[in-house]
Motif scaffolding. Structure first.
Motif: not given
Length: 336
Positions: A237-247
């Motif tokens: 879905d195009g999530a980066n590391r911080w987005q993956t960590f937070g969500r």
């Protein structure tokens, strides 16, 4: 012709759900007494299994009764009685013990210091534990070395670790103060436990060194329980590391974080060993925790078990309320 046609006529169909008539139906019936006998035979294994279950649970039940329920009941009796240390029970003294516990001159200072220490220790332990767990989870080359080096201090007892750090912090025999002098950081021997802030942060450093690996282990187990397919879907879905960590990571790690937070807060509110060994509540009674105040009231100074038990009941009630609030606060939105 009529006789043959009558004899060749098929029997009428049986309605759906109706029992068939005739001798065939009676042949399929079980003999009398079979159901009763089978039910009687089934009850015996059920009773034996229940008895076996109670037998397995009996040692734990006895353990809880002897080491938790009975002491709590005894403390409740002491809190409502005039109970000096050496004189025994002198009768009911219900409201006065709680009033004396709250009116103690160190009560509010110990509460404020305990809460301050709990907040600092919880934030550092959970933060470092999660950071170490993520580091060990991502690292591949040094994974075994990192896990072992971070987890080794957890094998040492808290009293032993406190004695070790007491020697390290000593300006006379400890190696830390001479090392800082050789490096030119300080000009004279440093007394790490000689000031209120120094004693607090020295104790916090000891606790972080001792328990960071333990919380790393708990959070690492939670991280390993997250399916890899979830991370692959997030990357697609195009999530980066911080987005993956937070969500992804934090929401799925909520149960492990809740467990670690409850254990850390409870352990910090009940802190006693490290402060008793390192500071004895000093300097100038600035590092007295609530549990240490209970000890002082019971065995030093007042020697009053009734007031100490009343303060213990207050601490127990506060712990129950705090833990209930933590459990409700750490629930997922859909569970609320």
């Amino acid at each position: 012709m009529s006789v043959q046609s009558a004899s060749s006529t098929p029997p009428p169909p049986v309605p759906h759900g109706a029992a068939p008539r005739g001798p065939a139906a009676s042949d399929d019936r079980p003999p009398r007494g079979t159901a009763t006998g089978s039910a009687g035979r089934r009850r015996r294994p059920g009773r034996s299994q229940a008895a076996r279950g109670w037998a397995y649970a009996a040692p734990t039940a006895v353990f809880v009764l002897v080491l938790f329920v009975f002491p709590v009941l005894l403390v409740g009796q002491m809190s409502a009685s005039d109970w000096p240390l050496l004189a025994g029970n002198r009768g009911v003294n219900f409201p006065d013990n709680f009033g004396d516990a709250v009116d103690n001159r160190f009560f509010w200072d110990s509460v404020v210091f305990t809460v301050k220490y709990t907040v600092i220790a919880t934030v550092l332990l959970i933060g470092l534990g999660l950071g170490f767990a993520l580091l060990v989870q991502e690292s591949s080359r040094w994974k075994s070395f990192l896990r072992t080096s971070i987890l080794v201090p957890s094998a040492l007892g808290l009293a032993s670790a406190s004695l070790l750090f007491y020697a390290l912090y000593s300006p006379q025999v400890g190696p830390v103060s001479p090392l800082l002098e050789r490096l030119g950081i300080v000009d004279e021997p440093v007394s790490f436990l000689g000031s209120p802030e120094g004693a607090l942060w020295s104790t916090v450093f000891l606790i972080v060194w001792r328990f960071a690996g333990f919380y790393m282990l708990l959070l690492m187990v939670g991280l390993q329980g997250i399916p890899h397919e979830v991370y692959e879907a997030a990357r697609m879905d195009g999530a980066n590391r911080w987005q993956t960590f937070g969500r992804v990571t934090l929401p799925l790690l909520r149960p492990s974080l809740a467990l670690c937070t409850i254990m850390c807060v409870t352990g910090s509110l009940l802190a006693f060993d490290q402060f008793y060994i390192l500071t004895k509540g000093g300097p100038d009674n600035s590092t007295i925790t609530v549990v240490q105040l209970i000890y002082n009231i019971a065995f030093q100074g007042q020697n009053d078990l009734g007031v100490a038990a009343a303060l213990s009941i207050i601490v127990l009630a506060a712990l129950v309320l705090i833990n209930v609030a933590q459990v409700r606060g750490m629930r997922a939105p859909e569970e609320k």
